[in-house]
Scaffold this motif. Structure first.
Motif, PDB file in Angstrom:
ATOM      1  N   PHE A  51      35.519 -30.742   9.082  1.00  0.00           N
ATOM      2  CA  PHE A  51      35.302 -29.327   8.796  1.00  0.00           C
ATOM      3  C   PHE A  51      33.845 -29.019   9.125  1.00  0.00           C
ATOM      4  O   PHE A  51      32.936 -29.541   8.504  1.00  0.00           O
ATOM      5  N   VAL A  52      33.622 -28.171  10.124  1.00  0.00           N
ATOM      6  CA  VAL A  52      32.278 -27.794  10.549  1.00  0.00           C
ATOM      7  C   VAL A  52      31.932 -26.448   9.939  1.00  0.00           C
ATOM      8  O   VAL A  52      32.681 -25.478  10.083  1.00  0.00           O
ATOM      9  N   ALA A  53      30.795 -26.374   9.263  1.00  0.00           N
ATOM     10  CA  ALA A  53      30.428 -25.132   8.576  1.00  0.00           C
ATOM     11  C   ALA A  53      28.957 -24.803   8.780  1.00  0.00           C
ATOM     12  O   ALA A  53      28.090 -25.680   8.773  1.00  0.00           O
ATOM     13  N   GLU A  54      28.693 -23.526   8.948  1.00  0.00           N
ATOM     14  CA  GLU A  54      27.331 -23.024   8.950  1.00  0.00           C
ATOM     15  C   GLU A  54      26.853 -22.945   7.503  1.00  0.00           C
ATOM     16  O   GLU A  54      27.531 -22.372   6.648  1.00  0.00           O
ATOM     17  N   ALA A  55      25.704 -23.522   7.223  1.00  0.00           N
ATOM     18  CA  ALA A  55      25.193 -23.621   5.852  1.00  0.00           C
ATOM     19  C   ALA A  55      24.000 -22.684   5.688  1.00  0.00           C
ATOM     20  O   ALA A  55      22.929 -22.923   6.250  1.00  0.00           O
ATOM     21  N   ASP A  56      24.194 -21.620   4.932  1.00  0.00           N
ATOM     22  CA  ASP A  56      23.211 -20.546   4.806  1.00  0.00           C
ATOM     23  C   ASP A  56      22.197 -20.842   3.705  1.00  0.00           C
ATOM     24  O   ASP A  56      22.562 -21.025   2.544  1.00  0.00           O
ATOM     25  N   GLU A  57      20.932 -20.854   4.096  1.00  0.00           N
ATOM     26  CA  GLU A  57      19.875 -21.109   3.118  1.00  0.00           C
ATOM     27  C   GLU A  57      19.335 -19.840   2.480  1.00  0.00           C
ATOM     28  O   GLU A  57      18.569 -19.896   1.507  1.00  0.00           O
ATOM     29  N   SER A  58      19.727 -18.666   2.987  1.00  0.00           N
ATOM     30  CA  SER A  58      19.071 -17.416   2.597  1.00  0.00           C
ATOM     31  C   SER A  58      19.114 -17.170   1.095  1.00  0.00           C
ATOM     32  O   SER A  58      18.157 -16.659   0.515  1.00  0.00           O
ATOM     33  N   ASP A  59      20.223 -17.510   0.458  1.00  0.00           N
ATOM     34  CA  ASP A  59      20.366 -17.297  -0.993  1.00  0.00           C
ATOM     35  C   ASP A  59      20.595 -18.607  -1.743  1.00  0.00           C
ATOM     36  O   ASP A  59      21.084 -18.603  -2.863  1.00  0.00           O
ATOM     37  N   ARG A  60      20.245 -19.730  -1.086  1.00  0.00           N
ATOM     38  CA  ARG A  60      20.411 -21.069  -1.641  1.00  0.00           C
ATOM     39  C   ARG A  60      21.880 -21.481  -1.787  1.00  0.00           C
ATOM     40  O   ARG A  60      22.187 -22.470  -2.449  1.00  0.00           O
ATOM     41  N   SER A  61      22.776 -20.759  -1.150  1.00  0.00           N
ATOM     42  CA  SER A  61      24.194 -21.088  -1.298  1.00  0.00           C
ATOM     43  C   SER A  61      24.548 -22.419  -0.648  1.00  0.00           C
ATOM     44  O   SER A  61      25.567 -23.025  -0.981  1.00  0.00           O
ATOM     45  N   THR A 101      35.453  -7.764 -13.538  1.00  0.00           N
ATOM     46  CA  THR A 101      34.821  -8.262 -14.762  1.00  0.00           C
ATOM     47  C   THR A 101      35.526  -7.723 -15.999  1.00  0.00           C
ATOM     48  O   THR A 101      35.793  -8.461 -16.958  1.00  0.00           O
ATOM     49  N   GLU A 102      35.848  -6.435 -15.972  1.00  0.00           N
ATOM     50  CA  GLU A 102      36.515  -5.819 -17.115  1.00  0.00           C
ATOM     51  C   GLU A 102      37.903  -6.407 -17.346  1.00  0.00           C
ATOM     52  O   GLU A 102      38.359  -6.539 -18.481  1.00  0.00           O
ATOM     53  N   ARG A 103      38.583  -6.769 -16.252  1.00  0.00           N
ATOM     54  CA  ARG A 103      39.952  -7.287 -16.369  1.00  0.00           C
ATOM     55  C   ARG A 103      39.991  -8.800 -16.559  1.00  0.00           C
ATOM     56  O   ARG A 103      41.073  -9.383 -16.718  1.00  0.00           O
ATOM     57  N   GLY A 104      38.834  -9.443 -16.497  1.00  0.00           N
ATOM     58  CA  GLY A 104      38.810 -10.892 -16.669  1.00  0.00           C
ATOM     59  C   GLY A 104      39.269 -11.666 -15.454  1.00  0.00           C
ATOM     60  O   GLY A 104      39.669 -12.834 -15.569  1.00  0.00           O
ATOM     61  N   VAL A 105      39.211 -11.043 -14.275  1.00  0.00           N
ATOM     62  CA  VAL A 105      39.588 -11.742 -13.040  1.00  0.00           C
ATOM     63  C   VAL A 105      38.437 -12.670 -12.642  1.00  0.00           C
ATOM     64  O   VAL A 105      37.274 -12.244 -12.611  1.00  0.00           O
ATOM     65  N   PRO A 106      38.700 -13.943 -12.363  1.00  0.00           N
ATOM     66  CA  PRO A 106      37.625 -14.858 -11.974  1.00  0.00           C
ATOM     67  C   PRO A 106      36.851 -14.339 -10.768  1.00  0.00           C
ATOM     68  O   PRO A 106      37.449 -13.873  -9.788  1.00  0.00           O
ATOM     69  N   VAL A 107      35.520 -14.411 -10.831  1.00  0.00           N
ATOM     70  CA  VAL A 107      34.660 -14.002  -9.722  1.00  0.00           C
ATOM     71  C   VAL A 107      34.108 -15.262  -9.059  1.00  0.00           C
ATOM     72  O   VAL A 107      33.505 -16.116  -9.722  1.00  0.00           O
ATOM     73  N   VAL A 108      34.322 -15.378  -7.762  1.00  0.00           N
ATOM     74  CA  VAL A 108      33.965 -16.581  -7.012  1.00  0.00           C
ATOM     75  C   VAL A 108      32.960 -16.209  -5.935  1.00  0.00           C
ATOM     76  O   VAL A 108      33.191 -15.275  -5.156  1.00  0.00           O
ATOM     77  N   HIS A 109      31.838 -16.916  -5.877  1.00  0.00           N
ATOM     78  CA  HIS A 109      30.883 -16.676  -4.804  1.00  0.00           C
ATOM     79  C   HIS A 109      31.425 -17.259  -3.505  1.00  0.00           C
ATOM     80  O   HIS A 109      32.116 -18.285  -3.498  1.00  0.00           O
ATOM     81  N   ARG A 110      31.101 -16.603  -2.421  1.00  0.00           N
ATOM     82  CA  ARG A 110      31.555 -17.045  -1.095  1.00  0.00           C
ATOM     83  C   ARG A 110      31.286 -18.521  -0.864  1.00  0.00           C
ATOM     84  O   ARG A 110      32.138 -19.253  -0.346  1.00  0.00           O
ATOM     85  N   SER A 111      30.111 -18.993  -1.241  1.00  0.00           N
ATOM     86  CA  SER A 111      29.759 -20.389  -0.992  1.00  0.00           C
ATOM     87  C   SER A 111      30.626 -21.347  -1.800  1.00  0.00           C
ATOM     88  O   SER A 111      30.959 -22.444  -1.328  1.00  0.00           O
ATOM     89  N   ASP A 112      31.006 -20.956  -3.016  1.00  0.00           N
ATOM     90  CA  ASP A 112      31.884 -21.814  -3.812  1.00  0.00           C
ATOM     91  C   ASP A 112      33.281 -21.879  -3.205  1.00  0.00           C
ATOM     92  O   ASP A 112      33.932 -22.933  -3.218  1.00  0.00           O
ATOM     93  N   VAL A 172      36.294 -12.567  -4.576  1.00  0.00           N
ATOM     94  CA  VAL A 172      35.285 -13.320  -3.845  1.00  0.00           C
ATOM     95  C   VAL A 172      34.168 -12.367  -3.431  1.00  0.00           C
ATOM     96  O   VAL A 172      34.429 -11.302  -2.871  1.00  0.00           O
ATOM     97  N   ILE A 173      32.935 -12.748  -3.728  1.00  0.00           N
ATOM     98  CA  ILE A 173      31.783 -11.914  -3.400  1.00  0.00           C
ATOM     99  C   ILE A 173      30.743 -12.727  -2.638  1.00  0.00           C
ATOM    100  O   ILE A 173      30.769 -13.959  -2.643  1.00  0.00           O
ATOM    101  N   SER A 174      29.830 -12.017  -1.992  1.00  0.00           N
ATOM    102  CA  SER A 174      28.647 -12.643  -1.417  1.00  0.00           C
ATOM    103  C   SER A 174      27.435 -12.131  -2.179  1.00  0.00           C
ATOM    104  O   SER A 174      27.540 -11.241  -3.029  1.00  0.00           O
ATOM    105  N   SER A 175      26.273 -12.654  -1.856  1.00  0.00           N
ATOM    106  CA  SER A 175      25.053 -12.224  -2.527  1.00  0.00           C
ATOM    107  C   SER A 175      24.688 -10.786  -2.186  1.00  0.00           C
ATOM    108  O   SER A 175      23.858 -10.170  -2.859  1.00  0.00           O
TER     109      SER A 175
END
Length: 475
Positions: free
Chosen positions: A173-183, A101-112, A85-88
């Motif tokens: 479910f209450v969530a803060e929705a970040d517009e900074s990177d369009r996530s 990436t080299e090992r083929g492990v799925p990369v998931v963005h924080r927003s997803d 899991v990564i962020s921008s």
């Protein structure tokens, strides 16, 4: 300017439960990342990750059972990780991301990842250029006070490190929705709040028009039959309301002091560091107190009230529950008092936030002065908004400005704190420069007199200087 091309990540719609069973978070101690890691841990996932340094948040995650490494190294990516899991903010050359990436492990963005967590719930998402953390916190606390046990993910801690997220048994479910990177385009809320719309995040948005388009996309993500709650008082928010109503894509309900607001704020009365608000809601006057100071925070509370009623909750019960909210860490948080000088921490880093917090705190200063230790956040923001930041600092009696906190950015030639200092002096402010935090803490402590209020202000590590200032004040 368009957003930079995203790295290939697994979209929320394609995330299955097993993908997030053994996630590895790069930068797990960050405000957004740590909340998702906490919720996954509470849901039974085997969470691990890495961060640049030890912190109270890292300690809290370890206490929940997460494995956290300090420093970024490919060796930290244990075999068996089902996702990274990564962020921008994570750069493409991060060794753990490269190894995934080299090992083929799925990369998931924080927003997803967050979108996947909210999918089966009734999401309530809070967006806006500023005020998101406070409003999300107000909702989390008040819904909890009503016994609804909501899940939530907030960009700040409520009362202690690690309290920025919770896996609840309730359906909301209450969530803060970040517009900074369009996530925030990834979320599909039942009810969405837009507190304000202003030009910010200059590395990702070239114009206010791009900001409007981004918020319109967010509005279009509201679930059928849902509601968009928007301020009637901010120019940018009013423009968004006009566009969304013209498209007919979603029901809009406005709130504010404007005469045409659907929910009208009739009065905000300050009582020291608290405020009392009267609103006209569906033909009824309701008065309630919020234990945070200033008109800005009262408006946040009304946004939370309107959103809650749109979720079907009784207004009378919500106003009482909002009265249980006592603030969030870093949002005008009292750090302590020495020699009759109060030291308060403010996360404000955009000029509108800075002005709002300084105006709010002025009401609690009695006959004392308001002194600010300000740390600019991001070179790109300083480049675009230095004049406005300087004007905001003119609202204080005196200020000390530190060097820019770079966060994820590289320096920009010609951009430094001097731009803000020059603008502040041009606006008539008493302002000085201190390159480093310790020097700044010593300088502002030497300026303080009994009865003064000192604000540490900014989104960087200036928050750590409150105790340093208190230690330097006479006892």
């Amino acid at each position: 300017m368009s957003a930079p091309p995203p790295r290939p990540t697994v979209p929320a719609a394609e995330l299955s439960r097993p993908v997030l069973d053994r996630p590895h978070f790069i930068g797990i101690g960050g405000a957004g990342m740590s909340g998702i890691a906490k919720i996954l841990t509470q849901r039974g996932a085997r969470v691990q990750g890495s961060d640049a340094r030890e912190s109270a948040t890292v300690t809290a995650l370890r206490g929940l059972g997460a494995t956290v490494h300090i420093g970024h190294d490919a060796a930290h990516l244990a075999s068996g990780a089902t996702a990274v899991v990564i962020s921008s903010a994570i750069r493409a050359d991060n060794p753990e991301l490269v190894a995934a990436t080299e090992r083929g492990v799925p990369v998931v963005h924080r927003s997803d990842a967050l979108a996947a967590l909210m999918e089966a719930a009734r999401p309530l998402a809070v967006a806006g250029t500023h005020g998101k953390t406070t409003t999300t916190s107000m909702l989390a606390v008040s819904l909890g006070a009503l016994g609804l046990d909501p899940s939530y993910a907030i960009g700040g801690d409520l009362d202690e490190p690690g309290s920025n997220a919770h896996h609840g048994r309730g359906e909301i479910f209450v969530a803060e929705a970040d517009e900074s990177d369009r996530s925030f385009h990834k979320y599909a809320p039942e009810v969405a709040i837009v507190l304000n719309v202003e030009l910010d995040h200059h590395a990702n948005y070239a114009s206010l028009e791009e900001i409007y388009e981004s918020f319109e996309t967010f509005a279009d993500r509201v679930r059928p039959g849902g509601t968009l709650v928007v301020s009637s008082d901010h120019e940018g928010a009013r423009e968004l309301t006009r566009r969304v109503r013209a498209s007919g894509s979603v029901r809009v309900r406005t709130y504010g002091e404007a005469a045409d607001a659907d929910v009208r704020i009739l009065d905000v009365t300050a009582h020291g560091l608290t405020s009392e608000t009267t609103v006209l809601l569906d033909g009824r006057e309701l008065t309630f107190a919020v234990f945070v100071p200033g008109r800005h925070y009262a408006h946040n509370a009304v946004a939370a009230l309107v959103a809650g009623t749109e979720m079907g909750l009784p207004a009378d019960e919500l106003t009482k529950a909002l009265g249980t909210y006592t603030g969030v860490r870093r949002r005008l948080q009292l750090k302590g008092e020495a020699n009759s000088v109060q030291v308060i921490d403010s996360y404000a880093h955009h000029p509108t936030e800075m002005s709002a917090d300084l105006e709010a705190i002025r009401g609690g200063a009695a006959d004392g002065r308001v002194l600010v230790l300000f740390q600019p956040h991001l070179f790109s923001r300083t480049q675009e908004l230095a004049t406005e930041m300087g004007a905001a600092l003119a609202l204080a009696d005196a200020s000390v400005v530190l060097d820019i906190y770079p966060a994820r950015e590289d320096p920009i030639p010609g951009v430094s704190s001097a731009l803000i200092i020059d603008a502040a002096r041009a606006a008539g402010a008493d302002v000085r420069h201190a390159p480093a935090g310790q020097e700044g803490a010593e300088l502002v402590a030497g300026m303080a007199r009994p009865g003064d209020l000192v604000l540490t202000m900014g989104a960087g590590d200036v928050t750590e200087l409150g105790p340093e200032i208190l230690a330097r004040l006479p006892r």
